[in-house]
Design a protein around this motif. Structure first.
Motif, mmCIF file in Angstrom:
data_model
loop_
_atom_site.group_PDB
_atom_site.id
_atom_site.type_symbol
_atom_site.label_atom_id
_atom_site.label_comp_id
_atom_site.label_asym_id
_atom_site.label_seq_id
_atom_site.Cartn_x
_atom_site.Cartn_y
_atom_site.Cartn_z
ATOM 1 N N MET A 136 0.842 -1.173 0.000
ATOM 2 C CA MET A 136 0.000 0.000 0.000
ATOM 3 C C MET A 136 0.893 1.243 0.000
ATOM 4 O O MET A 136 1.865 1.314 0.734
ATOM 5 C CB MET A 136 -0.897 -0.020 1.249
ATOM 6 C CG MET A 136 -2.013 0.957 1.167
ATOM 7 S SD MET A 136 -3.291 0.817 2.457
ATOM 8 C CE MET A 136 -3.658 -0.912 2.487
ATOM 9 N N PRO A 137 0.551 2.239 -0.794
ATOM 10 C CA PRO A 137 1.375 3.443 -0.860
ATOM 11 C C PRO A 137 1.319 4.255 0.437
ATOM 12 O O PRO A 137 0.327 4.223 1.160
ATOM 13 C CB PRO A 137 0.793 4.238 -2.016
ATOM 14 C CG PRO A 137 -0.477 3.597 -2.397
ATOM 15 C CD PRO A 137 -0.555 2.267 -1.735
ATOM 16 N N THR A 138 2.372 4.984 0.689
ATOM 17 C CA THR A 138 2.417 5.894 1.818
ATOM 18 C C THR A 138 2.033 7.287 1.330
ATOM 19 O O THR A 138 2.588 7.782 0.347
ATOM 20 C CB THR A 138 3.826 5.932 2.447
ATOM 21 O OG1 THR A 138 4.136 4.613 2.909
ATOM 22 C CG2 THR A 138 3.896 6.903 3.603
ATOM 23 N N GLN A 139 1.087 7.880 2.016
ATOM 24 C CA GLN A 139 0.615 9.223 1.668
ATOM 25 C C GLN A 139 1.224 10.205 2.658
ATOM 26 O O GLN A 139 1.136 10.003 3.864
ATOM 27 C CB GLN A 139 -0.914 9.285 1.739
ATOM 28 C CG GLN A 139 -1.626 8.183 0.996
ATOM 29 C CD GLN A 139 -1.460 8.244 -0.506
ATOM 30 O OE1 GLN A 139 -1.172 9.296 -1.079
ATOM 31 N NE2 GLN A 139 -1.638 7.116 -1.179
ATOM 32 N N ASN A 140 1.854 11.247 2.145
ATOM 33 C CA ASN A 140 2.452 12.286 2.985
ATOM 34 C C ASN A 140 1.640 13.565 2.832
ATOM 35 O O ASN A 140 1.472 14.077 1.727
ATOM 36 C CB ASN A 140 3.904 12.522 2.581
ATOM 37 C CG ASN A 140 4.750 11.293 2.818
ATOM 38 O OD1 ASN A 140 4.784 10.767 3.924
ATOM 39 N ND2 ASN A 140 5.416 10.810 1.775
ATOM 40 N N LEU A 141 1.159 14.045 3.950
ATOM 41 C CA LEU A 141 0.319 15.238 3.984
ATOM 42 C C LEU A 141 0.739 16.118 5.156
ATOM 43 O O LEU A 141 1.375 15.652 6.092
ATOM 44 C CB LEU A 141 -1.155 14.864 4.205
ATOM 45 C CG LEU A 141 -1.799 13.823 3.322
ATOM 46 C CD1 LEU A 141 -3.090 13.326 3.947
ATOM 47 C CD2 LEU A 141 -2.078 14.416 1.964
ATOM 48 N N THR A 142 0.319 17.351 5.111
ATOM 49 C CA THR A 142 0.395 18.210 6.286
ATOM 50 C C THR A 142 -1.044 18.413 6.740
ATOM 51 O O THR A 142 -1.867 18.952 6.002
ATOM 52 C CB THR A 142 1.054 19.562 5.955
ATOM 53 O OG1 THR A 142 2.358 19.326 5.435
ATOM 54 C CG2 THR A 142 1.161 20.429 7.199
ATOM 55 N N ASP A 193 -0.409 4.952 5.511
ATOM 56 C CA ASP A 193 -0.556 3.950 4.462
ATOM 57 C C ASP A 193 -2.013 3.910 4.037
ATOM 58 O O ASP A 193 -2.892 3.589 4.839
ATOM 59 C CB ASP A 193 -0.113 2.573 4.963
ATOM 60 C CG ASP A 193 1.384 2.505 5.226
ATOM 61 O OD1 ASP A 193 2.127 3.265 4.575
ATOM 62 O OD2 ASP A 193 1.805 1.701 6.072
ATOM 63 N N ALA A 194 -2.256 4.258 2.769
ATOM 64 C CA ALA A 194 -3.624 4.271 2.242
ATOM 65 C C ALA A 194 -3.552 4.198 0.724
ATOM 66 O O ALA A 194 -2.654 4.772 0.110
ATOM 67 C CB ALA A 194 -4.346 5.545 2.663
ATOM 68 N N PRO A 195 -4.506 3.509 0.121
ATOM 69 C CA PRO A 195 -4.534 3.458 -1.342
ATOM 70 C C PRO A 195 -4.774 4.844 -1.926
ATOM 71 O O PRO A 195 -5.456 5.679 -1.318
ATOM 72 C CB PRO A 195 -5.693 2.521 -1.664
ATOM 73 C CG PRO A 195 -6.414 2.251 -0.403
ATOM 74 C CD PRO A 195 -5.585 2.743 0.733
ATOM 75 N N TRP A 199 -11.943 9.380 4.773
ATOM 76 C CA TRP A 199 -11.682 8.146 5.509
ATOM 77 C C TRP A 199 -10.247 8.089 6.001
ATOM 78 O O TRP A 199 -9.983 7.512 7.061
ATOM 79 C CB TRP A 199 -12.038 6.922 4.664
ATOM 80 C CG TRP A 199 -13.476 6.999 4.253
ATOM 81 C CD1 TRP A 199 -13.970 6.949 2.982
ATOM 82 C CD2 TRP A 199 -14.606 7.207 5.097
ATOM 83 N NE1 TRP A 199 -15.337 7.104 2.996
ATOM 84 C CE2 TRP A 199 -15.756 7.267 4.284
ATOM 85 C CE3 TRP A 199 -14.771 7.361 6.473
ATOM 86 C CZ2 TRP A 199 -17.041 7.453 4.792
ATOM 87 C CZ3 TRP A 199 -16.054 7.549 6.981
ATOM 88 C CH2 TRP A 199 -17.164 7.594 6.144
ATOM 89 N N VAL A 200 -9.339 8.713 5.284
ATOM 90 C CA VAL A 200 -7.962 8.809 5.786
ATOM 91 C C VAL A 200 -7.961 9.638 7.068
ATOM 92 O O VAL A 200 -7.376 9.248 8.075
ATOM 93 C CB VAL A 200 -7.017 9.412 4.726
ATOM 94 C CG1 VAL A 200 -5.647 9.710 5.326
ATOM 95 C CG2 VAL A 200 -6.889 8.475 3.526
ATOM 96 N N ALA A 256 -4.736 10.814 -2.940
ATOM 97 C CA ALA A 256 -3.645 11.055 -3.888
ATOM 98 C C ALA A 256 -3.702 12.454 -4.494
ATOM 99 O O ALA A 256 -2.666 13.041 -4.804
ATOM 100 C CB ALA A 256 -3.661 10.011 -4.996
ATOM 101 N N THR A 257 -4.898 13.018 -4.620
ATOM 102 C CA THR A 257 -5.014 14.345 -5.244
ATOM 103 C C THR A 257 -4.564 15.468 -4.323
ATOM 104 O O THR A 257 -4.354 16.591 -4.787
ATOM 105 C CB THR A 257 -6.455 14.631 -5.723
ATOM 106 O OG1 THR A 257 -7.333 14.601 -4.605
ATOM 107 C CG2 THR A 257 -6.890 13.635 -6.774
#
Length: 156
Positions: A1-7, A16-18, A25-26, A65-66
């Motif tokens: 599963m990809p790792t999503q990086n956000l602030t 980790d979220a698709p 939901w994240v 992802a967006t």
């Protein structure tokens, strides 16, 4: 599963979220941020309204992802030092909430509106289109105007 990086609310987070998972939901299920509410899932009710880079958006209809690498603010991040935002204070002062379910989204939409237009008309406030099942639209409008007045006074 990809790792999503956000602030999120001023803090760097990795989760980790698709890529196609709704950001709502994240926020709620992966990060435990429950201010944004699930109402419709299709960008109609706007109970989940948050900010991405300072602009209102609905995370129920936005994939993680967006918004990767962008700055997300939820209602929890609106008062980072315990000092309520003027919109939050106006909500309390005018006793806007009834059931309260839509209020985080309402407040976040109002803040975004005042950030782009410090003196909105009734029509501009009504155009927010956030649904309130309790029908507190008159108090919502009054609170936005009160917050706008206080923010204008603070800017002098």
């Amino acid at each position: 599963m990809p790792t999503q990086n956000l602030t999120v609310n001023g803090k760097q987070v990795s989760v980790d979220a698709p890529d196609d998972m709704a950001l709502l939901w994240v926020l709620r299920d992966k990060l435990g941020i429950t201010g944004p509410k699930y109402g419709c899932g299709i960008n109609v009710c706007k109970a989940c309204t948050c900010h991405v880079n300072g602009k209102a958006f609905t995370p129920c209809s936005t994939t993680v992802a967006t918004v990767r690498g962008q700055h997300i603010t939820t209602i929890e991040g609106l008062a980072p030092n315990g000092q309520l935002h003027p919109v939050q204070q106006a909500w309390l002062d005018l006793d806007v909430s009834q059931c309260g379910f839509c209020q985080p989204g309402q407040i976040m939409a109002a803040v975004a509106l005042l950030n782009r237009n410090p003196n909105p008309t009734d029509a501009e406030i009504d155009a927010l289109d956030n649904v309130c099942r309790c029908g507190t639209y008159g108090r919502i409008r009054a609170a936005i105007k009160l917050a706008a007045s206080r923010m204008a006074g603070a800017a002098r």
